[in-house]
Design a protein around this motif. Structure first.
Motif, short mmCIF file in Angstrom:
data_model
loop_
_atom_site.label_atom_id
_atom_site.label_comp_id
_atom_site.label_asym_id
_atom_site.label_seq_id
_atom_site.Cartn_x
_atom_site.Cartn_y
_atom_site.Cartn_z
N ASP A 149 0.74 -1.09 -0.12
CA ASP A 149 0.13 0.09 0.05
C ASP A 149 0.94 1.39 -0.01
N ASP A 150 1.63 1.48 -1.22
CA ASP A 150 2.56 2.57 -1.13
C ASP A 150 1.75 4.07 -0.97
N ALA A 151 0.58 3.97 -1.51
CA ALA A 151 -0.22 5.21 -1.30
C ALA A 151 -0.38 5.76 0.04
N ALA A 152 -0.66 4.68 0.93
CA ALA A 152 -0.92 5.19 2.40
C ALA A 152 0.59 5.62 2.92
N ALA A 153 1.63 4.55 2.72
CA ALA A 153 2.90 4.70 3.07
C ALA A 153 3.21 6.20 2.64
N ARG A 154 3.20 6.53 1.21
CA ARG A 154 3.62 8.00 0.87
C ARG A 154 2.95 9.03 1.43
N VAL A 155 1.89 8.95 1.88
CA VAL A 155 1.18 9.98 2.75
C VAL A 155 1.93 10.13 4.18
N LEU A 156 2.04 9.14 4.67
CA LEU A 156 2.75 9.27 6.12
C LEU A 156 4.15 9.77 5.90
#
Length: 103
Positions: free
Chosen positions: A33-40
């Protein structure tokens, strides 16, 4: 998922904790889940630019997404911060990742 739930629970009590956000982002990467990781990672670096470990992981995430120019910028910013902090270990890791893309 248990680790993610635990980290989220801790974050409720300390919503600006960069360590917890970074750790949660790494857990999301394990789940692809790179999208969630990127946000963080972006939140961590916006709040605490000296959190040098997040530059490397955000850069790698951007590489996987095909965002080479953005990854290079992240590595360069991280190298600048690491150098200022005299964190040569982080600097060398970021430099190696940067060179892999540039050369």
């Amino acid at each position: 998922m248990e680790r993610i739930n635990k980290l989220k629970e801790f974050l409720q009590g300390s919503p600006d904790d960069s360590f917890l956000k970074h750790a949660l982002a790494l857990e999301y990467i394990k789940l692809n889940d790179d999208a969630a990781a990127r946000v963080l990672f972006e939140e961590v670096l916006a709040h605490e630019p000296e959190y040098v470990g997040s530059y490397y992981h955000l850069g790698k995430l951007l590489e996987r997404a095909g965002e080479t120019t953005a990854a290079i910028s992240v590595y360069e910013k991280g190298m600048e911060i690491a150098k200022g902090l005299k964190d040569m270990h982080a600097y060398n890791e970021l430099q190696a990742a940067h060179e892999d893309l540039v050369y």
